[in-house]
Design a protein around this motif. Sequence first.
Motif, short mmCIF file in Angstrom:
data_model
loop_
_atom_site.label_atom_id
_atom_site.label_comp_id
_atom_site.label_asym_id
_atom_site.label_seq_id
_atom_site.Cartn_x
_atom_site.Cartn_y
_atom_site.Cartn_z
N ILE A 44 45.72 77.50 91.01
CA ILE A 44 46.26 78.81 91.38
C ILE A 44 47.56 78.55 92.13
N MET B 10 35.81 85.36 89.13
CA MET B 10 37.01 85.08 88.32
C MET B 10 37.90 86.31 88.26
N ARG B 11 37.28 87.46 88.07
CA ARG B 11 38.06 88.69 88.01
C ARG B 11 38.76 88.93 89.34
N LYS C 149 41.69 86.77 89.64
CA LYS C 149 42.78 87.22 88.78
C LYS C 149 43.51 88.40 89.38
N SER C 150 42.79 89.16 90.22
CA SER C 150 43.42 90.34 90.80
C SER C 150 44.30 89.99 92.01
N ASP D 34 49.11 82.99 90.07
CA ASP D 34 49.05 82.57 88.68
C ASP D 34 47.91 81.58 88.51
N ILE D 35 47.19 81.75 87.42
CA ILE D 35 46.08 80.84 87.15
C ILE D 35 46.40 80.02 85.90
N GLU E 69 43.83 76.98 78.38
CA GLU E 69 42.89 77.31 79.43
C GLU E 69 41.49 77.52 78.87
N THR F 160 47.13 93.82 80.63
CA THR F 160 48.20 92.85 80.83
C THR F 160 49.56 93.50 80.62
N GLU G 212 50.49 95.68 83.52
CA GLU G 212 50.81 94.86 84.70
C GLU G 212 52.22 94.31 84.61
#
Lengths: 301, 124, 243
Positions: A231, A270-271, A274-275, A279-280, B8, B97, B100
């Motif tokens: 991240i 995970m969600r 992501k919020s 950056d992942i 990923e 996405t 966003e």
Amino acid sequence: MNNMEQMSSFILEVSGLTKKYRDVTALKNFSVKLESNKIYGLLGRNGAGKTTLLDIITSRIFADSGEVMVMGRNAVENQEILPCICYMPEKNYFITSTKVSEIFNSAAMFFDNFDMQYADQLCDKFNLDKRKKYKALSRGYESILRIIIGLASRAPLTIFDEPVLGLDAAVRDLFYRELLDDYAKNPRTLIISTHLIEESADVFEDVLIIREGELVSQMQVTDLREMAFYISGRPADVESAAAGHNVIHDEIVGNVRISAIFEKLTEESMRELKSCNVDIAPIPVQKLFIYLTDSSKEEKL
Amino acid sequence: MKLDFSNEKSIYLQIAESIEDDIVKGVIEEETQIPSTNQMAVIYKINPATAGKGINMLVDRGILYKKRGIGMFVKAGARELILKERKNSFYDKFIVTLLEEAKNLGIGIDEIIEMIKKGGEVNE
Amino acid sequence: MKRISTCLRFQTKNMIISIIYFTVIYFLVSIGLLCIPLLSGGDITTNSFSSGFIIGAVFFAFVYVIADYRQSFNYLMINGNTRKTIFVSSSLSNIVLSFILTFLTFIFDITDSLINRMLAGDSNTTVNLLQIIYPGCSKASVLLFCTAMLIALTAFSMLYGALAYKFGKYFIILFWVGFGLVFLALPFSAKSLDIIKLIETVLFIGKPNGILLAPISFITAAVLFGTVTYLIAKRQPQTAPVQ
């Protein structure tokens, strides 16, 4: 041998292995259990204890303490068990004046499942001249010879220590394909010790990561890849996002902070991640391996 | 199908996805056999168990089924099923996405709708 | 058991090849030496084949077992054999080696007789060293003596091999320096007469049927050497070859 295999579901059980050399402890109370018919990767840095572990399992050297059970029986100096294990070490123990064909003949004498026809096929594929004497082989062909013997032995437990040393990419590729092909046709347990993680990780089903004589991690390769990600973003954002997670690496590049997380996250976590304003990205297996085997780390993973 | 090892997404998920793609495109028809895990293992240089994980996932979702002693087959109605699932996740995958990114770039909703209309014309 | 016989087969095969080389070379050299008096018209009787051979065989056996130890140990280990199996197989192959070399000595003895008969018309002029030490002994007892002696010698070589594998060059240097010192100092020391008496006792020299009793000492020595070898070898970790 089949009766013995059914007695214990683990083909190899190692418990409490310790080995000290003068001032260095090569293995510290090492324990692991391996199931049959899987391809295992044994990963670790140089000097982590991989070769020591393999040497002890195969009775080449003796541990200071601990047990080694293969197919439910004590394996140390056990003449009934040793023929079921084909161990191709990194160092050379062949008689250098012998020809490759003679080495194959010996292997056929001592390993019950040795398939000479298959060995010949592999010689063709890898372009190894059976008439050559061992001392006439280049470093690469020494490795190829070991690969062929290891594969053709069809031993229930086959172990390779750094099998692809000195081989170019094309030959390494051939090895992995041959390995997978024969493994599919003749299921058995294989342990491959290597430092070339990137290219070989997906050939394995499970990996064992060893660091400074200890088992750091034993897991499925698929899990390994899913559990590791970077991240990155503003230092404050990254810090808050990473809070409460297993961070295995941290660095700051300019204004950007990058943290490496190694953890099995639920879909919700995970969600949540992501919020956050980060950056992942996936971690390349090679880098992941470096983080996991970093000797300055204290915790077990 | 090419596997992207640096992606990923896990390898077995990539396998599952690409089998689904092939089913949607009609490259693999329903009630036909797909390569075995062993065959896939050799082709893609991955462990058969990994390939098997992807296959099993598709079996669980009702897209593939096993014919004893023969192999894995595409279930009847699989294509419909995949399209339905993908439509459901379309919103999460693309719309969220898109919105966003648009927000980051300061593009308003109306502008987005205009862009979509424009793109739609080009696509026809 | 099956495993030991497989190892034995392997070791015997290697051994026979070396024995053939040695025997052929010895034969050619002996023929060559024989030709010298033949051509210069000198006196021609020979027992060089048999007594010479046994001496050559002693050196051959000593060197062969030592040289073979490390590579056999490593190679048999790689093929999934325990140290115990390797030890038993090696001991047995030493015994086989002793029998083969003694048998060849016997063959060469016949060769001697044949050549003497051809050249000097007389087949009984061979004089064997052992027949001097043990007067009146039979040819058969000489062969028994040789076999037992070789068994003891090869057991000693195996012990040397095990010590060299374990301690490396330190042992080797120590051994030969020690050997050299003993060899040089002994003739001059006051103990030399005692030592000669000891050897005479152990080898039953001067006793009736001494030559038949000497093998007991040899076998006892072999068992002793073997025991020590086993104690060293059974916990020996495998080490990389010297080269």
